[in-house]
Design an enzyme around this catalytic site. Structure first.
Site, PDB file in Angstrom:
ATOM      1  N   SER A 187       0.824  -1.207   0.000  1.00  0.00           N
ATOM      2  CA  SER A 187       0.000   0.000   0.000  1.00  0.00           C
ATOM      3  C   SER A 187       0.867   1.271   0.000  1.00  0.00           C
ATOM      4  CB  SER A 187      -0.962  -0.063   1.189  1.00  0.00           C
ATOM      5  OG  SER A 187      -1.933   0.919   1.069  1.00  0.00           O
ATOM      6  N   HIS A 217      -7.329  -5.653   0.033  1.00  0.00           N
ATOM      7  CA  HIS A 217      -6.162  -4.831   0.359  1.00  0.00           C
ATOM      8  C   HIS A 217      -5.408  -5.378   1.580  1.00  0.00           C
ATOM      9  CE1 HIS A 217      -4.226  -0.985  -0.508  1.00  0.00           C
ATOM     10  NE2 HIS A 217      -4.094  -0.769   0.784  1.00  0.00           N
TER      11      HIS A 217
END
Ligand code: NAG
Ligand code: NAG
Length: 423
Positions: free
Chosen positions: A190, A392
């Site tokens: 990320s 994610h």
């Protein structure tokens, strides 16, 4: 980790919604001060560190304090070799892992020695480093500024990229094991990918120091990201203006009562964002995909702190659709970048081998955005997850992360090492 990332945005949303109802905002700011006693919550005294957790599994572990060119001191952890291999006197290739927003080095080791990337790398013969961005629990340290000083919090992920990441790379390459090596393997999750793209396009000479790079859930262009909170907040905070000014350049509170009470309130039945809250919980706990045994440590270490400017910078990207520098407003942009709009990152200059690991069910990194961004990278390898449910946060907490991500990543590094003479 999606859950924490989402909760950070939930909290930010809580603040923004209060802000939208004008006067209430002042109340929020007072509350903020009232509840904020960072030292009580963030101080590491008596708390386990990443190094302690690693040592508890019998692995050698080290805690390093690395100075940056602009005066910060960032904490990095290392598994220098594997006690199982006893390879401390052999040359070990270096792997450097960088966490996401609101996260820290602990995120990498949550699933223990049988599953987590740092341990698997150590047991494959690597010298493993885990960074911590400025402002996180392990990197609240500066040679002259206290964390109470607002100037300490004057940074976005651009500064993390060009100061912290460069410092850690150079430091790892300067140790006894590193000094004969001129490059390493990089893994980012990320924000750990955002800083990679920002660094490698801003200081392209750093591409020479990279063997292979692995981007988990890459975040750069955010035009199509699905996260409803980011989409809801973008119009308010993604442009310079009153809201951005109020929220900018301060510590985004780490784990403390204020955050917890706000989080709790956000999940109350009559709260406007209730559906979002439910959605976040469902994603997190559904399907038995998340390793629940790892949750207590995840909760104990997250969120790990950041500057609100990091969030503003992301919201700006979401609004503009560009991957570009922080937007200070036309006047200041003109001074800093020479143009009224912030300068775009020249990502065509990222010549290192970039492996993009991405998935259909990632609310922070839409497939369309990842592929559009990747089309500009000269040396990329696409790894679109077959698992349609992959999110994610799965890169940290999915029970099968070893099989789907960690083993393939190590295989790519091994292939590089074998082709390049091995070590
Ligand atoms: C889940 O996390 C725990 C705690 O770190 C670990 O011991 C275990 O191996 C992990 N994986 C699975 C599949 O349970
Ligand atoms: C801050 O950095 C210095 C090294 O410059 C180190 O000795 C000290 O222990 C660090 N303090 C904290 C709280 O991390």
């Amino acid at each position: 980790m999606k859950n924490r990332f989402v909760s950070l945005f939930l909290i930010l949303a809580g603040l923004a919604v209060s802000g939208i109802h004008s006067a209430a905002l002042d109340g929020v700011i007072d509350l903020y001060k009232l509840y904020d006693n960072p030292e009580a919550h963030v101080s590491l005294k008596g708390k386990l560190t990443t190094a302690d957790r690693i040592a508890s599994h019998g692995y050698p572990s080290e805690h390093h304090y690395i100075p940056t060119e602009d005066g910060y001191v960032v904490g990095a952890f290392r598994i220098p070799y594997s006690h199982k291999l006893q390879n401390q006197n052999q040359k070990r290739p270096i792997a450097f892992l960088q966490h996401g927003l609101g996260s820290c080095s602990d995120a990498w080791i949550l699933q223990g020695p049988d599953n987590s990337l740092p341990y698997l790398l150590a047991d494959a013969g690597y010298d493993v480093w885990m960074g911590n961005a400025r402002g996180t629990a392990y990197s609240r340290n500066h040679t002259t500024l206290s964390t109470e000083n607002p100037n300490f919090w004057k940074f976005s992920w651009h500064e993390i990229a060009v100061y912290d990441i460069t410092a850690i790379i150079d430091y790892a390459l300067s140790t006894e094991n590193g000094k004969d090596q001129d490059s390493l393997h990089y893994v980012g999750h990320s924000q750990g990918t955002t800083v990679y793209f920002a660094l490698m396009s801003s200081l392209p000479e750093y591409n020479e120091k990279i063997k292979t790079a692995h981007m988990f859930a890459p975040v750069a262009i955010m035009k199509n990201m699905a996260n409803p909170l980011v989409r809801a907040l973008g119009p308010y905070l993604g442009h310079q203006g009153i809201y951005a000014t109020l929220f900018g350049t301060q510590e985004f509170l780490p784990h403390n009562d204020f955050v917890m009470s706000l989080f709790f309130n956000i999940c109350q039945p009559d709260f406007l964002l209730r559906p979002v809250c439910e959605n976040a919980m469902q994603t997190l706990y559904s399907g038995g995909r998340v390793n629940m045994t790892a949750m207590p440590d995840a909760m104990a270490t997250h969120p790990a702190g950041c500057s609100t400017d990091q969030m503003l910078h992301y919201l700006q990207e979401q609004q503009s659709g560009y991957f570009r520098r922080f937007d200070y407003g036309a006047k200041k942009n003109l001074l800093i970048y020479g143009t009224e709009e912030p300068a775009e990152y020249p990502v065509e200059l990222i010549t290192s081998a970039v492996h993009m690991w991405y998935s259909d069910n990632d609310a922070m990194a839409a497939v369309e955005d990842v592929e559009k961004f990747a089309s500009r990278l000269p040396n990329k390898f696409m790894h679109h997850m077959l698992d349609k449910m992959w999110t994610h946060g799965d890169y940290a907490l999915n029970r099968e992360v070893r099989k789907y991500v960690n083993e393939p990543v190590i295989a790519i590094m091994e292939e590089y090492e074998q082709k390049n003479g091995g070590m």
